[in-house]
Design an enzyme around this catalytic site. Structure first.
Site, short mmCIF file in Angstrom:
data_model
loop_
_atom_site.label_atom_id
_atom_site.label_comp_id
_atom_site.label_asym_id
_atom_site.label_seq_id
_atom_site.Cartn_x
_atom_site.Cartn_y
_atom_site.Cartn_z
N THR A 410 -25.75 2.81 21.30
CA THR A 410 -24.58 3.24 20.57
C THR A 410 -24.93 4.46 19.74
O THR A 410 -26.09 4.71 19.48
CB THR A 410 -24.15 2.08 19.65
OG1 THR A 410 -23.92 0.97 20.47
CG2 THR A 410 -22.95 2.39 18.82
N THR A 428 -20.25 4.06 22.33
CA THR A 428 -21.40 3.37 22.94
C THR A 428 -21.26 3.13 24.43
O THR A 428 -20.15 3.12 24.98
CB THR A 428 -21.59 1.99 22.25
OG1 THR A 428 -22.81 1.41 22.69
CG2 THR A 428 -20.45 1.03 22.56
N GLY A 503 -26.15 -2.48 17.34
CA GLY A 503 -25.68 -3.79 17.78
C GLY A 503 -25.24 -4.63 16.60
O GLY A 503 -24.53 -4.16 15.70
O1 DON Z 1 -19.98 -2.89 20.22
C1 DON Z 1 -21.03 -3.38 19.86
O2 DON Z 1 -21.13 -4.07 18.87
C2 DON Z 1 -22.27 -3.08 20.66
N1 DON Z 1 -21.91 -2.79 22.02
C3 DON Z 1 -23.03 -1.96 20.00
C4 DON Z 1 -24.30 -1.62 20.74
C5 DON Z 1 -25.27 -0.89 19.93
O3 DON Z 1 -25.06 -0.58 18.79
C6 DON Z 1 -26.56 -0.59 20.60
N2 DON Z 1 -27.36 0.32 19.82
N3 DON Z 1 -28.26 0.22 19.15
#
Ligand code: DON
Length: 600
Positions: A410, A428, A503
């Site tokens: 993301t 993302t 995430g």
């Molecule tokens: O929407 C979400 O919460 C996840 N798909 C975000 C993914 C994310 O932040 C990965 N990066 N570090």
């Protein structure tokens, strides 16, 4: 005292989830202790009043505009658009497409995201361009006949993707608020794809890391490999990456708007790719995809108004819950990362993530009790089972009971223009480089966002998050997110633009970054530099960046039964802007990666 800590080696998966490690028993009887990743953890004996920072990077100051994003090339694109007379939305659209070229691990056209926008008059908007489950998806699509999760299916390959939302999101944002032409805001990304750009060391390492998987998932294709003839050759810093097919995809979008992606050549290439690899996204899914304008979630916290993303993200609701839960305690007086401060924040996080799993999902599919979840009386009731004497056991915490209620790589960027229009976007592919599927002929990565659904109740996703019916897979439903693009007003004026990837840790990083400024007196950049920690109810442990807690704080937390786990990597990739008392902008980008702020 150091003998209290155990030096068990833990393997960190995705930086967040650890395998079982030994812990120590605390005086309260609950297992508490420090776990560690690789290497030897050295406590730093330091004055508890010092503020540990990841780096001493200084913020960038500008009077007329500011862009903070994950990549120097993308931030430069945003700045150029602002200097050419574009507004914050023009710059945001240009940065979204530029990141799709120069930051393929998360920047995207094959993914989705959320925008929070506050115009100079104070009117606020939010745009949900989150991916949707394909029409042919089913609740059990990642389970075998015995009802067990088939590992990897929701995270890599053709079946892992939701219907992409980014292009429609940008079309909608530009149509409503853009000042420059669509062709103008697309052009910088097209130039970067056509002429190539020099890889940073981090860019090169990232692409080398996925080289084998790229070849397995995309047989016969040469995308993102350094050499088409010698497939073992590696990228290095300074190498030029040219993306001719992606340039043509972007040109079709430039010439035909949404039809340049959701119909015609790009749609045909995408659906052909799906058919080749057993994916289920259809032409109809693409044609039917539309981003949605939603009322942004707004809530007061002291003299601030928090403007943030409503569901389909859990981020805004959770952020406001966290702020209002901790507002009930004098964190400012206790001080930054002192034991009581940390304890209150962890306990707030534990309760908020339990609510997330119980109540949150796609608002187009279920009624989400947002007002009740952020109601101060409800939040007061959530502290009933808390005692400073010892950690609450997550096994005894459930999502709360709401009166009248029936029954989740993301990248983030923040932009402010000279008129004070502000954009906060988190976008993302989900995991780094998404599903690792590159659309043949179109040259872009697809997301693996389907993993953000609860593929089976109680089974953790790649971020260790569990969920249930509220976030079960259904055709055309949006998967729950943690992304938390946020804007704060102070006394009715623009104050802060904030957000990060990470995430499940997004929400808690945004929470800490805001509190660091408004409660602990840090500058925007100090707040970004400050070391961070995270708890998400389950698994019941607090992960932390090395140095985030002083030794006395660590000792106290352990004695009260908290399980602490030091990360070998870092938390957050913040990109933020703060309006300073003199009206100038402080751009703060995270020193933990290539993030860059550019202002003028
Ligand atoms: O929407 C979400 O919460 C996840 N798909 C975000 C993914 C994310 O932040 C990965 N990066 N570090």
């Amino acid at each position: 005292m150091k003998k209290l800590y155990q030096y068990a080696a833990c393997l960190l998966i995705g930086g967040l989830v650890a395998t079982a490690c030994k812990t120590t028993k605390s005086p309260s009887g609950q297992a508490g202790g420090v776990r560690q990743g690789q290497g030897v953890y050295q406590y730093r004996e330091e004055d508890p009043l010092t503020k540990p920072f990841y780096s001493d990077r200084k913020g960038v100051i500008g009077r007329n505009g500011m862009v903070a994003s994950a990549h120097p090339e993308a931030s430069q694109v945003g700045l150029t658009i602002l200097q050419a007379g574009g507004n914050a939305v023009d710059a945001a659209v240009a940065v979204q497409f530029a990141l799709a070229v120069v930051y393929p691990n998360a920047g995207n056209v094959g993914g989705g995201g959320f925008m929070v926008y506050r115009d100079r008059s104070g009117k606020a908007y939010s745009l949900d361009y989150r991916e949707k489950a394909p029409g042919r998806s089913t609740a059990n699509m990642y389970l075998d006949s015995a009802g067990n999760v088939r590992p990897g299916l929701s995270t890599s390959g053709h079946l892992a993707s939701g219907v992409p939302g980014s292009v429609d999101g940008m079309v909608e944002a530009h149509k409503r608020f853009g000042k420059l032409t669509w062709a103008q805001v697309l052009q910088p990304a097209i130039d970067l794809a056509t002429n190539g750009y020099a890889l940073t060391e981090r860019d090169a390492t990232g692409l080398n890391r996925i080289r084998k998987e790229l070849q397995t998932i995309n047989p016969g294709k040469a995308y993102f490999l350094k050499s088409t003839t010698d497939t073992s050759s590696r990228w290095k810093q300074g190498d030029k990456l040219v993306q001719a097919d992606l340039a043509r995809t972007l040109q079709r979008i430039q010439q035909q708007g949404r039809a340049g992606f959701y119909e015609g050549e790009t749609a045909r290439l995408l659906t052909d790719e799906m058919k080749r690899g057993g994916g289920i996204i259809s032409e109809e899914d693409l044609k039917n995809y539309h981003a949605v304008w939603r009322d942004p979630l707004q809530a007061t916290y002291k003299e601030y108004n928090v403007i943030t993303m409503p569901p389909t993200s859990s981020g805004g609701v959770a952020l406001i819950q966290l702020m209002r839960l901790s507002e009930q305690y004098p964190l400012r007086r206790w001080g930054w990362n002192r034991d009581s401060t940390v304890q209150v924040m962890i306990e707030a996080e534990r309760r908020v993530y339990a609510d997330r799993a119980k109540f949150l999902g796609d608002p187009d599919f279920l009624k989400i009790p947002v007002a009740q979840l952020i109601d101060p009386a409800y939040l007061r009731s959530r502290w009933q089972d808390f005692s400073f004497a010892h950690a609450t056991d997550s096994r005894n915490v459930r999502g709360g009971t709401l009166p009248g209620y029936e029954s989740l790589e993301t990248t983030h960027f923040s932009i402010v223009d000279k008129e004070g229009n502000a954009v906060s976007i988190t976008t993302t592919l989900n995991g780094g480089y998404g599903s690792r599927v590159v659309i043949g002929g179109a040259g872009f990565f697809m997301n693996n966002e389907m993993d953000d659904f609860s593929v089976k109740p109680g089974v953790p996703n790649m971020f260790g998050l569990t969920g249930n019916q509220a976030n079960a897979i259904a055709p055309n439903k949006r998967m729950l997110s943690s992304m938390t693009p946020t804007i704060l007003e102070k006394d009715g004026k623009l104050f802060m633009v904030v957000g990060t990837p990470g995430g499940s840790t997004i929400i808690t990083s945004v929470y800490q970054t805001i509190l660091n400024v408004i409660e602990h007196g840090m500058t925007m950049q100090q707040s970004v530099n400050a070391l961070k920690f995270h708890h998400q109810w389950l698994p019941d442990k607090t992960i932390f960046e090395q140095g985030a807690f002083t030794e006395p704080t660590t000792q106290t937390l352990i004695s009260r039964g908290y399980i602490l786990e030091r990360l070998t990597n870092t938390l957050g990739r913040m990109d933020c802007v703060l309006v300073r008392p003199d009206g100038s902008y402080e751009g703060a980008s995270d020193p933990r990666a290539d993030n860059t702020a550019r202002g003028y």
